[in-house]
Design a protein around this motif. Structure first.
Motif, PDB file in Angstrom:
ATOM      1  N   TYR A 154       0.881  -1.180  -0.088  1.00 29.80           N
ATOM      2  CA  TYR A 154      -0.109  -0.262  -0.081  1.00 29.80           C
ATOM      3  C   TYR A 154       0.971   1.299   0.055  1.00 29.80           C
ATOM      4  N   THR A 155       2.081   1.265  -0.305  1.00 26.26           N
ATOM      5  CA  THR A 155       2.942   2.384  -0.666  1.00 26.26           C
ATOM      6  C   THR A 155       3.158   2.434  -2.070  1.00 26.26           C
ATOM      7  N   ARG A 156       3.946   3.460  -2.523  1.00 27.44           N
ATOM      8  CA  ARG A 156       4.318   3.683  -4.081  1.00 27.44           C
ATOM      9  C   ARG A 156       5.630   2.818  -4.630  1.00 27.44           C
ATOM     10  N   ALA A 371     -11.626  -1.982   1.985  1.00 25.84           N
ATOM     11  CA  ALA A 371     -11.161  -1.838   3.283  1.00 25.84           C
ATOM     12  C   ALA A 371     -10.554  -0.400   3.231  1.00 25.84           C
ATOM     13  N   ALA A 372     -10.587   0.243   4.524  1.00 28.33           N
ATOM     14  CA  ALA A 372      -9.934   1.680   4.590  1.00 28.33           C
ATOM     15  C   ALA A 372      -8.668   1.777   4.064  1.00 28.33           C
ATOM     16  N   TYR A 373      -7.730   0.793   4.523  1.00 30.48           N
ATOM     17  CA  TYR A 373      -6.514   1.128   4.252  1.00 30.48           C
ATOM     18  C   TYR A 373      -6.111   1.316   2.717  1.00 30.48           C
ATOM     19  N   LYS A 374      -6.921   0.920   1.802  1.00 27.22           N
ATOM     20  CA  LYS A 374      -6.870   0.895   0.460  1.00 27.22           C
ATOM     21  C   LYS A 374      -6.983   2.380  -0.108  1.00 27.22           C
ATOM     22  N   PRO A 448      -2.925   2.178  -4.650  1.00 26.72           N
ATOM     23  CA  PRO A 448      -1.980   1.124  -5.298  1.00 26.72           C
ATOM     24  C   PRO A 448      -2.482  -0.301  -5.001  1.00 26.72           C
ATOM     25  N   VAL A 449      -3.412  -0.426  -4.181  1.00 21.69           N
ATOM     26  CA  VAL A 449      -3.960  -1.843  -3.775  1.00 21.69           C
ATOM     27  C   VAL A 449      -5.373  -1.765  -4.151  1.00 21.69           C
ATOM     28  N   GLY A 475      -2.207  -3.847  -7.639  1.00 24.49           N
ATOM     29  CA  GLY A 475      -3.151  -2.998  -8.325  1.00 24.49           C
ATOM     30  C   GLY A 475      -3.806  -3.433  -9.521  1.00 24.49           C
ATOM     31  N   ARG A 476      -3.603  -4.892  -9.880  1.00 24.50           N
ATOM     32  CA  ARG A 476      -4.142  -5.333 -11.204  1.00 24.50           C
ATOM     33  C   ARG A 476      -5.275  -6.419 -11.320  1.00 24.50           C
TER      34      ARG A 476
END
Length: 549
Positions: A154-156, A371-374, A448-449, A475-476
């Motif tokens: 969940y980072t770049r 989910a919130a983290y996304k 990115p997720v 991310g795909r």
């Protein structure tokens, strides 16, 4: 020692630690309880007691033990890390956040400190210092610090960064050759023994996706074993999962070595790990090499970076040409998509009235039940612009906790959007969730997720999903599923195109209805919904992994 001194609390605590190493949590719990009863001021015993209670999901008792330990030694960072974990498990990020902030302040160099802090902030949509923390996590991984590779998803971080992180993480699980179990070749002509290993064979997304896969395996060619190290919840889906295997083994109480020994004793030919590096995964079991062929599949979208994992199952979308350079496993691409989908899942019920869901009766509903983290600031910016440009519309989000909801309302107001344009959906049973999805107009993916099970649920319910092709497998997933559902035009190549396409769909009800009609028609023909076809492709992949007679 206890025979000579029955009141020796230190000995009780030490024996409890040894019991934990054997994964005998019942004995450990008894010993830690005795230790704190004999010496109520024994910090380490209270700490260990809280850890065991938390692992057993006894959250109230775990919290009481942890709070006692914190009162005894308030400046011990490990107790604040544990309090963060307990509060997070109990769905209280408002309490988890100050606990991990305290731990981080006391021990900023601890390898779990920053990832835990960022994790709870992302899960509550607290985006303060978002870019700086993203960079710091990537810097930690780049300098060889050990981070769970899930953190980098969940980072770049790009594929090279994710692979480097996985290599470092896996290195701690690698064992000397002499500690592995004796190797033997996989069967080449006989009926193959498949073993599926997971901690998610309960009321979990993995079970809802895979139940029919296990049921449909060709028993003339495969004998199928299930190995579970997760909880027993006695739900209907868990009962179905257990019945879907020829043999089901409960390994929750086993040490990693004993679990691997049990798998090795069953003479499994291909062991398929469905967890990767997701929550409570146990890659240590794979490290013992209990099967001649070991596979990373479904649970974790990326390489495990481990010498003890031979194959990674993906598809041409999640692993396009060139992905091989960033995987330690050999890539196997299933032609029509990587994800199984259960055709026997709950039938989609009638659409609930919108007002019963808190939605406007006539306005456009952008749906993003992720989910919130996304959710990232960049994605949220787009969503807010879409709501502003579409009169009467709302964005429908999954309400995870009060802190997350408050943070998102504040973020909306900061972007000039009234907080009544956000509607939060509570968690509900799976069948209710599928039914309510039909009340939305368009599902929006994240980066990115991106969406995985969330995406297939939407498509199954007949709700079109608009996605943007990411640069990593995380991310795909949405793109893979949308293409397998027969709607490739809903895959965009940039966030700018994603925003423009969402805007056009919101303004063109006829085109959107056409997409819904096609999705409904495709239920009987598209690869995403053809589970027998999927199972045959997966079985062919397994056979290709084994030596030919």
């Amino acid at each position: 020692m206890l025979r000579q001194d029955p009141a020796n609390a230190a000995a009780m605590n030490g024996l409890g630690v040894l019991a934990l190493e054997r994964r005998d949590e019942t004995a450990a719990l008894r010993l830690f309880r005795r230790a704190v009863a004999v010496r109520p001021t024994f910090f380490e015993a209270h700490l260990n007691l809280a850890r065991v209670l938390h692992h057993g999901n006894q959250l109230y008792e775990a919290l009481a033990a942890a709070q006692t330990a914190a009162a005894l030694r308030p400046d011990a960072p490990e107790i604040h890390r544990l309090l963060h974990t307990i509060y997070s498990s109990g769905g209280r990020p408002d309490l988890a956040l100050p606990a991990i902030r305290r731990a981080h302040a006391l021990d900023p160099d601890h390898p779990a400190s920053l990832p835990s802090l960022v994790g709870v902030k992302r899960s509550s949509c607290d985006w303060s210092d978002f870019d700086q923390e993203d960079d710091r996590l990537r810097d930690l991984a780049a300098t060889g610090h050990r981070l769970n590779p899930f953190t980098l998803l969940y980072t770049r971080a790009d594929q090279a960064e994710q692979q480097a992180c996985a290599l470092v993480w896996a290195g701690a699980f690698e064992l000397p050759h002499e500690q592995s179990f004796p190797s033997r070749p996989a069967r080449s002509g006989d009926r193959l023994r498949l073993g599926y290993l997971s901690g998610d064979f309960h009321d979990h997304a993995t079970s809802y996706l895979t139940a029919e896969l296990f049921e449909l395996h060709d028993r003339s060619r495969f004998e199928v074993y299930g190995y579970s190290y997760g909880p027993r919840d006695d739900t209907p889906i868990q009962a179905r999962i257990r019945a879907s295997f020829d043999h089901f083994r409960d390994l929750e109480s086993f040490s990693s070595r004993d679990a691997a020994k049990a798998i090795h004793a069953d003479q499994i030919d291909i062991l398929i790990d469905l967890k990767g590096y997701t929550d409570r995964a146990r890659p240590q079991i794979l490290a013992y090499r209990s099967a001649p062929i070991q596979v990373n599949y479904l649970g974790f979208p990326g390489t495990m970076g481990a010498s003890f994992v031979d194959y990674l199952i993906a598809d041409p979308v999640t692993a396009p040409p060139g992905t091989e350079a960033y995987c330690t496993e050999r890539l196997v691409r299933l032609p029509d998509g990587f994800q199984p989908n259960d055709s026997r899942r709950a039938a989609v019920g009638p659409v609930p009235p919108r007002d019963a869901l808190g939605l406007p009766s006539a306005g456009f509903v952008f749906c993003a039940l992720h989910a919130a983290y996304k959710i990232t600031p960049a994605i949220f910016d787009i969503w807010m612009r879409l709501v502003q440009a579409t009169p009467g519309s709302v964005i429908w989000l999954l309400g995870m906790n009060a802190l997350q909801e408050d943070n998102l309302r504040r973020e909306a107001l900061a972007r000039g959007v009234s907080d009544d344009r956000i509607v939060f959906a509570p968690r509900v049973p799976h069948a209710e969730h599928l039914a309510r999805l039909q009340a939305a107009d368009l599902m929006l993916d994240t980066l990115p997720v991106g969406a995985f099970t969330t995406a297939s649920d939407a498509l199954w319910a007949g709700l079109p999903l608009l996605t943007c092709l990411g640069t990593t497998a995380a991310g795909r997933g949405g793109a893979s599923l949308v293409q397998a559902a027969g709607l490739p035009e809903l895959v965009t190549d940039s966030l700018a195109d994603y925003e423009q396409e969402a805007m056009q769909l919101a303004r063109d009800p006829k085109r959107l209805q056409n997409l819904r009609d096609r999705l409904r028609q495709n239920r009987s023909t598209a690869p995403l919904f053809d589970i027998p076809r999927f199972v045959r492709q997966l079985e062919d992949a397994y056979l290709a992994m084994t030596p030919r007679p």
